[in-house]
Design a protein around this motif. Structure first.
Motif, short mmCIF file in Angstrom:
data_model
loop_
_atom_site.label_atom_id
_atom_site.label_comp_id
_atom_site.label_asym_id
_atom_site.label_seq_id
_atom_site.Cartn_x
_atom_site.Cartn_y
_atom_site.Cartn_z
N ALA A 138 75.61 -19.85 -39.03
CA ALA A 138 75.76 -18.74 -38.09
C ALA A 138 74.49 -18.54 -37.27
CB ALA A 138 76.11 -17.46 -38.85
N MET A 139 73.33 -18.62 -37.92
CA MET A 139 72.08 -18.46 -37.19
C MET A 139 71.84 -19.61 -36.23
SD MET A 139 69.41 -16.69 -36.48
CE MET A 139 68.94 -15.47 -37.71
N ARG A 140 72.09 -20.82 -36.65
CA ARG A 140 71.87 -21.96 -35.75
C ARG A 140 72.82 -21.91 -34.55
NH1 ARG A 140 70.61 -27.29 -39.52
NH2 ARG A 140 69.44 -26.20 -41.17
N ALA A 141 74.05 -21.49 -34.79
CA ALA A 141 74.99 -21.36 -33.68
C ALA A 141 74.52 -20.29 -32.70
CB ALA A 141 76.38 -21.03 -34.22
N LEU A 142 74.04 -19.18 -33.23
CA LEU A 142 73.52 -18.12 -32.37
C LEU A 142 72.33 -18.59 -31.56
CD1 LEU A 142 73.11 -15.22 -31.36
CD2 LEU A 142 71.92 -14.73 -33.51
N GLN A 143 71.40 -19.26 -32.22
CA GLN A 143 70.21 -19.73 -31.50
C GLN A 143 70.57 -20.74 -30.41
OE1 GLN A 143 67.48 -18.31 -31.73
NE2 GLN A 143 66.92 -17.73 -33.81
N ALA A 144 71.64 -21.50 -30.63
CA ALA A 144 72.03 -22.52 -29.65
C ALA A 144 72.86 -21.96 -28.51
CB ALA A 144 72.80 -23.64 -30.35
N THR A 145 73.66 -20.93 -28.77
CA THR A 145 74.62 -20.46 -27.77
C THR A 145 74.33 -19.08 -27.21
OG1 THR A 145 76.12 -19.40 -29.37
CG2 THR A 145 76.42 -21.78 -28.96
N GLY A 146 73.56 -18.26 -27.93
CA GLY A 146 73.28 -16.91 -27.47
C GLY A 146 74.35 -15.90 -27.78
N TRP A 147 75.34 -16.28 -28.59
CA TRP A 147 76.44 -15.36 -28.91
C TRP A 147 76.89 -15.59 -30.34
CZ3 TRP A 147 81.65 -15.65 -30.36
CH2 TRP A 147 82.40 -14.48 -30.21
N ALA A 148 77.35 -14.52 -30.97
CA ALA A 148 77.94 -14.62 -32.30
C ALA A 148 78.97 -13.51 -32.45
CB ALA A 148 76.86 -14.48 -33.39
N THR A 149 79.90 -13.70 -33.36
CA THR A 149 80.86 -12.63 -33.65
C THR A 149 80.11 -11.45 -34.27
OG1 THR A 149 81.36 -13.14 -35.96
CG2 THR A 149 82.48 -14.45 -34.28
#
Length: 514
Positions: free
Chosen positions: A327-338
């Protein structure tokens, strides 16, 4: 002799559109309009800002400049301190009236707006600020009437673009790059999704194609990127107004047949979250100190100092908990999270790692392209258990992984070190022995803490502060000032009803995905 009206300077900040823009609409009725944007390097050098946010804001500004140019105007771009640039503009074009939307931003913008108001009073400049959200300016708000005021504002007609007589003013021709503002390199970029056209297309695709299963699909990082509205970026930078979104959603809902059960449920859920958006921003508007201090002051100093090594492991997605790290890596890569992923990340930082929410909140603020201070900081406090009124909710990253990513597809997408680990072990790496772990994922770290023990210790520390008469009295104060009044306000059986209300509010607050 007929006197000409003085220029009406419309200062665009996080309201980067021409449609449903109250300040622009009223200014255009009063005289020729100067469209002003001030790039403030000091703001962009703050601890909660990032290059990804700048690129998105910059792309929205470029889109706004083109929209103004199509109507015969020119954006006046100034770079520097807001008060200094407004004074320089006054020297360049003479007396003017200043218009802007009310902004509930961070501590920097709060102090800057106070300075601008002081400058305007000193110089005799009329400075008019108008609402753009369902947020009411000032500290003395009575929450009993807030929901009705929100409804009344949203039911007002969407303002069209008025006939505008544009006036040009000297300024810069080129927006600076991120490096010129001292922003660190940042690979995340979503500027292609920025601007008015992208905002309208995103709203249309959600209401007519993507949103049918919003209610049940908003939590999982596998389904949420498509099922959520994805309007948070556009609302944060003002390329679309809240009222436009509200009207479009209401119209779509009214046109649905009764048989469209999933669609009707989805849009009801979404409309509820539009209320919550402004409900949280109102908290920071009513108490700007909430960016730095807990609503319940008895929690101050509970988590005294940050541990840089723990924060770094968490921010890099290397805690040893696969779903959390993904979840953190996805956020850092995309700028968005659920929203659930945001809540889980803050919960882990605050409870498992026992880090101050202020420090962890800065890491997340920089990562979010849709960083909205009025939502972000009250949520950080809530997820850290320092509001005094919300249920302490400690997320298990293992359980969340089983619930939201049972086959490990999300984990494998973002943690290549675990690509060879069988699904049976993926959510619980401790089931492997040392040799298996060395063979299958030698580069992935062991858990940074024991979740069960850390959660137990954190819960005990919070409970010790909550169990006194003083804590309950303070909770009552926070509830009166900041709590929702959407549910029953009857005073009968007050304690029982308040508990039920808070549990209901908690459920809604935990699902704010836009």
């Amino acid at each position: 002799m007929i006197s000409c009206p003085i220029p009406q300077v419309v200062w665009f900040k996080r309201d980067l559109r021409l449609e449903d823009h109250a300040a622009l609409y009223q200014a255009a009725l009063a005289g020729p309009v100067v469209a002003l944007v001030i790039v403030e390097p000091a703001y962009w050098q703050g601890a909660d800002t990032s290059a990804r946010q700048w690129r998105f804001w910059r792309a929205c500004l470029t889109d706004l400049a083109k929209a103004i140019a199509r109507r015969g105007g020119r954006l006046c771009l100034r770079i520097g301190d807001a008060v200094a640039e407004l004074e320089a503009l006054r020297r360049d074009i003479g007396p003017f009236a200043l218009w802007a939307h009310e902004e509930t931003g961070n501590g920097f913008t709060f102090a800057r707006d106070r300075a601008v108001r002081g400058w305007a009073r000193m110089r005799g400049v009329a400075f008019v600020e108008l609402r753009q959200f369902g947020v009411i300016r000032g500290r003395g708000l009575n929450r009993d009437h807030w929901a009705a005021a929100w409804d009344a504002m949203m039911e007002q007609p969407v303002l069209p673009i008025p006939p505008i007589v544009w006036q040009s003013a000297p300024g810069h021709d080129v927006l600076p790059g991120a490096a010129a503002l001292g922003l660190a390199p940042d690979d995340a970029c979503a500027s292609a999704a920025a601007g008015r056209g992208a905002a309208l297309a995103t709203l249309e695709s959600f209401l007519f194609r993507r949103g049918e299963h919003y209610t049940r699909a908003m939590s999982s990082p596998l389904s949420a990127p498509d099922a959520c509205s994805r309007l948070s970026w556009h609302l944060a930078y003002g390329s679309i107004s809240m009222r436009e979104v509200w009207h479009a959603t209401r119209e779509r809902y009214a046109a649905l047949p009764k048989e469209a059960r999933h669609w009707r449920q989805a849009l009801r859920s979404f409309m509820a979250r539009l209320h919550w958006h402004c409900h949280f921003i109102q908290k920071l508007e009513s108490e700007p100190e909430a960016e730095f201090r807990p609503f319940a002051r008895r929690y101050e100093g509970l988590r005294r100092t940050a541990d840089p090594s723990r924060l770094a492991a968490w921010a890099q997605g290397r805690t040893g908990y696969p779903f959390l790290d993904a979840a953190m890596r996805a956020l850092q890569a995309t700028g968005w999270a659920t929203f659930r992923m945001r809540a889980m990340l803050m919960s882990f930082a605050a409870y498992d790692l026992w880090q101050p929410w202020q420090e962890a909140g800065l890491v997340l603020a920089r990562a979010f392209i849709d960083y909205e201070p009025g939502i972000h900081w009250p949520q950080c406090q809530m997820q850290a258990g320092e509001t005094g009124i919300n249920t302490v909710r400690i997320y298990s990253p293992v359980k969340q992984g089983f619930d939201q990513d049972p086959q490990g597809r999300f984990i494998r997408a973002w943690i290549p070190e675990l690509s060879q680990v069988p699904v049976a072990w993926l959510h619980a790496l401790d089931r492997m022995d040392r040799d298996q772990r060395r063979a299958l994922c030698p580069d992935y770290p062991p858990p940074i803490v024991d979740h069960a023990a850390a959660a137990r210790s954190a819960h005990q520390a919070i409970a010790a502060l909550r169990g006194t008469a003083e804590a309950r009295a303070e909770a009552d104060r926070v509830q009166r000032r900041h709590g929702s009044r959407k549910r029953s306000t009857t005073r009968k059986r007050e304690g029982k009803i308040a508990a039920v209300r808070d549990r209901g509010n908690e459920r809604a607050q935990m699902q704010l995905d836009l």
